[in-house]
Design a protein around this motif. Sequence first.
Motif, mmCIF file in Angstrom:
data_model
loop_
_atom_site.group_PDB
_atom_site.id
_atom_site.type_symbol
_atom_site.label_atom_id
_atom_site.label_comp_id
_atom_site.label_asym_id
_atom_site.label_seq_id
_atom_site.Cartn_x
_atom_site.Cartn_y
_atom_site.Cartn_z
ATOM 1 N N ILE A 48 0.821 -1.216 0.000
ATOM 2 C CA ILE A 48 0.000 0.000 0.000
ATOM 3 C C ILE A 48 0.854 1.264 0.000
ATOM 4 N N LEU A 49 2.128 1.142 0.433
ATOM 5 C CA LEU A 49 3.026 2.294 0.435
ATOM 6 C C LEU A 49 3.772 2.469 -0.885
ATOM 7 N N ALA A 50 3.762 1.427 -1.716
ATOM 8 C CA ALA A 50 4.558 1.470 -2.942
ATOM 9 C C ALA A 50 4.025 2.544 -3.884
ATOM 10 N N GLN A 51 4.921 3.372 -4.381
ATOM 11 C CA GLN A 51 4.496 4.522 -5.171
ATOM 12 C C GLN A 51 4.767 4.370 -6.653
ATOM 13 N N MET A 52 5.531 3.396 -7.029
ATOM 14 C CA MET A 52 6.115 3.505 -8.363
ATOM 15 C C MET A 52 5.553 2.513 -9.358
ATOM 16 N N THR A 53 6.323 1.561 -9.826
ATOM 17 C CA THR A 53 5.979 0.827 -11.032
ATOM 18 C C THR A 53 5.986 -0.683 -10.819
ATOM 19 N N VAL A 54 5.454 -1.387 -11.822
ATOM 20 C CA VAL A 54 5.383 -2.845 -11.819
ATOM 21 C C VAL A 54 5.982 -3.343 -13.125
ATOM 22 N N ALA A 55 7.069 -4.093 -13.031
ATOM 23 C CA ALA A 55 7.784 -4.549 -14.225
ATOM 24 C C ALA A 55 7.127 -5.806 -14.784
ATOM 25 N N VAL A 56 6.738 -5.731 -16.050
ATOM 26 C CA VAL A 56 6.091 -6.879 -16.692
ATOM 27 C C VAL A 56 6.272 -6.745 -18.205
ATOM 28 N N ALA A 57 6.561 -7.866 -18.842
ATOM 29 C CA ALA A 57 6.881 -7.860 -20.274
ATOM 30 C C ALA A 57 5.609 -7.909 -21.115
ATOM 31 N N LEU A 58 4.853 -6.817 -21.104
ATOM 32 C CA LEU A 58 3.666 -6.725 -21.950
ATOM 33 C C LEU A 58 4.029 -6.457 -23.402
ATOM 34 N N GLY A 59 5.103 -5.719 -23.624
ATOM 35 C CA GLY A 59 5.535 -5.405 -24.974
ATOM 36 C C GLY A 59 4.680 -4.371 -25.671
ATOM 37 N N GLU A 60 4.017 -3.512 -24.910
ATOM 38 C CA GLU A 60 3.166 -2.499 -25.536
ATOM 39 C C GLU A 60 3.934 -1.213 -25.842
ATOM 40 N N ALA A 61 5.020 -0.953 -25.119
ATOM 41 C CA ALA A 61 5.830 0.239 -25.402
ATOM 42 C C ALA A 61 6.885 -0.051 -26.457
ATOM 43 N N GLU A 62 7.439 -1.259 -26.405
ATOM 44 C CA GLU A 62 8.420 -1.705 -27.391
ATOM 45 C C GLU A 62 8.455 -3.222 -27.346
ATOM 46 N N GLU A 63 9.112 -3.826 -28.303
ATOM 47 C CA GLU A 63 9.163 -5.287 -28.362
ATOM 48 C C GLU A 63 9.779 -5.840 -27.080
ATOM 49 N N ASP A 64 9.102 -6.815 -26.477
ATOM 50 C CA ASP A 64 9.550 -7.350 -25.187
ATOM 51 C C ASP A 64 8.900 -8.711 -24.991
ATOM 52 N N ASP A 65 9.521 -9.547 -24.183
ATOM 53 C CA ASP A 65 8.887 -10.810 -23.810
ATOM 54 C C ASP A 65 9.474 -11.292 -22.497
ATOM 55 N N ALA A 66 8.904 -12.360 -21.959
ATOM 56 C CA ALA A 66 9.312 -12.864 -20.649
ATOM 57 C C ALA A 66 10.766 -13.320 -20.640
ATOM 58 N N ASP A 67 11.279 -13.794 -21.780
ATOM 59 C CA ASP A 67 12.673 -14.235 -21.824
ATOM 60 C C ASP A 67 13.626 -13.073 -21.567
ATOM 61 N N VAL A 68 13.324 -11.908 -22.135
ATOM 62 C CA VAL A 68 14.184 -10.740 -21.926
ATOM 63 C C VAL A 68 14.068 -10.259 -20.483
ATOM 64 N N HIS A 69 12.861 -10.254 -19.914
ATOM 65 C CA HIS A 69 12.684 -9.886 -18.502
ATOM 66 C C HIS A 69 13.465 -10.844 -17.613
ATOM 67 N N PHE A 70 13.429 -12.124 -17.940
ATOM 68 C CA PHE A 70 14.207 -13.127 -17.202
ATOM 69 C C PHE A 70 15.696 -12.807 -17.250
ATOM 70 N N GLU A 71 16.208 -12.530 -18.438
ATOM 71 C CA GLU A 71 17.640 -12.247 -18.590
ATOM 72 C C GLU A 71 18.039 -10.995 -17.816
ATOM 73 N N ASP A 72 17.228 -9.943 -17.877
ATOM 74 C CA ASP A 72 17.542 -8.715 -17.151
ATOM 75 C C ASP A 72 17.566 -8.960 -15.650
ATOM 76 N N THR A 73 16.592 -9.720 -15.162
ATOM 77 C CA THR A 73 16.495 -9.980 -13.714
ATOM 78 C C THR A 73 17.659 -10.836 -13.241
ATOM 79 N N MET A 74 18.030 -11.856 -14.003
ATOM 80 C CA MET A 74 19.164 -12.688 -13.630
ATOM 81 C C MET A 74 20.460 -11.878 -13.627
ATOM 82 N N LYS A 75 20.637 -11.040 -14.622
ATOM 83 C CA LYS A 75 21.831 -10.197 -14.670
ATOM 84 C C LYS A 75 21.856 -9.238 -13.482
#
Length: 569
Positions: A48-75
């Motif tokens: 309830i205190l969180a003010q900012m954002t939620v990271a999810v690979a919807l791909g609506e702003a630019e090409e994206d998918d869960a594999d890229v989100h996985f790679e970024d998170t692991m890195k």
Amino acid sequence: MDAILLQTDVLIVGSGAAGMMAARAAADEGADVILTDKSLIGRGGATILAQMTVAVALGEAEEDDADVHFEDTMKGSRGLADPEIVRAIVDRGAEVILEAEGYGVKWARTPDGKRSQAFAPGHSRARCVYVDILNTGGATSNGLKRAIWKDEKIRRLKNVMITKIVVEDGKAVGAVGFEMEGMGPVGISAGSVILATGGLTEVYERNSASTNMTGDGYVLAAEAGAELRDMEMVQFFPIAHLFPPLVGIDPIMWDPFRYKLGGRLLNGEREEFMHKYNGEVGGKYTAARDQTTLAIFREVEAGRGSPHGGAYLDFTMVPEDKLKEAFGPVIDILRNQGVDLTRDMVEVAPMAHFMLGGVRVDAQMRTRVPGLLASGELIYGMHGANRLSGNAITEALVTGRIAGETAARAREGRAADVEAIVGRALEAERQRLEAFWHPAAVERDSASLQAFKRKLQRIMWKGAGPLRTEEGLTAALAEVRALRPELDAIALAQPGKLALPPVEKLEADHMLKVAEAIVIGALQRKESRGAHVRLDYEETLPAAESYSLSLDGESGGWTLTEAQPPASV
């Protein structure tokens, strides 16, 4: 006072985003659910205190998918995240975002109707959705509350403090505790128990936590026999507000404005410095949180800090109309308190913000104790040694849904005498708590508890904060252990209508236990990796190591062993 004895298919402890989503998921699978919280349902915890954002690979702003989100998170995890947990979460990220939208969470949209997705440090894509730049967590909590509020399969118990998981023949069969209003004993038998109690950063002097983030779930899980992993990994939010004093402003509010407007970080000599540590280009916010935290403290250590021991955050180069557009009513709140961002800089410094280690679970959110699951910030696996901005609420929503589904599908096969088992455990716990609250001692009021808490917080900030050494950690461990007799000796008067002093003493006990776990892990990790910075071991070891902690049933002390590190990717 008569005890309250209840039974259910799934018991959930904690009602932040993870707990409420777990309740929704379990009910969707046909299970009867009891959702408990030591505060108000949907009002406690960090969501309830969180003010900012939620990271999810919807791909609506630019090409994206869960594999890229996985790679970024692991890195971003600096080699310590569990790939199975990361995979489970990123693969279902889009699903839970759309589900939340169905509960009335209105994700911001672009003029052409797509969901707005912002870039955040550590992500290679613009993938962070939000409601508005300062109310994403509150809107998410309110949506989940609407989703569970009128469901007859979900029973809600507010102001109930769960104090022990009941384990019989190695399996979790329920939990016991008490009502905070009136101190009535409460026992709940359940086919499965899900812990969703959030983090522990209240153990630090500078922290962004709500006051109930005292590490309860880590202790409940460990006492039941679950494994804790990498407890030394505490994330410090790099640009929390430091000076001047402000009222009604969340100390971590600056982050979204910095990566939206390009606010500059300056040292005490009014020089940009991030390029020296991360190659960050002036006015561009690309460094992850662990890197920025270390950079600020390096400048302070070198004598180039701001007057109050941090760094300056500067928006004076941003046109006034852009400031007003981004900050909205916040800019007037600041101006009314003497801060004019068109001409004034503010001081910022790191603050304990998020627990990265925690309860070891598998991809179905099961602990090593059958019948006991965990979700949300409480678990280990998603973040490793560094959390990327936006991954916290994603983790809470997905792991809550997975835990609820897993628990509901395993609800068959409860022991016939489980109610009697829980009843006996409740009486034993009542006797233990009475002895804990009312020892033979001189002090008989909760003022001593507040002094105790402040002392522990100062010890942890000084000895086990953002910068650590063998000498400081060894001293902190000795000081933390020396506090045990002091806490045990604080006796409480019999409570009135609301049991605040008993709750505060239990929370102090949990804080003391998790503080010791953090220091033990930090002493063992003789390297610098992500959020864990050892000034006496500045290099990162070539191969990641992981450390497991468990509670000894007889002594009540922590046992540390080297654990199997995460599989390589």
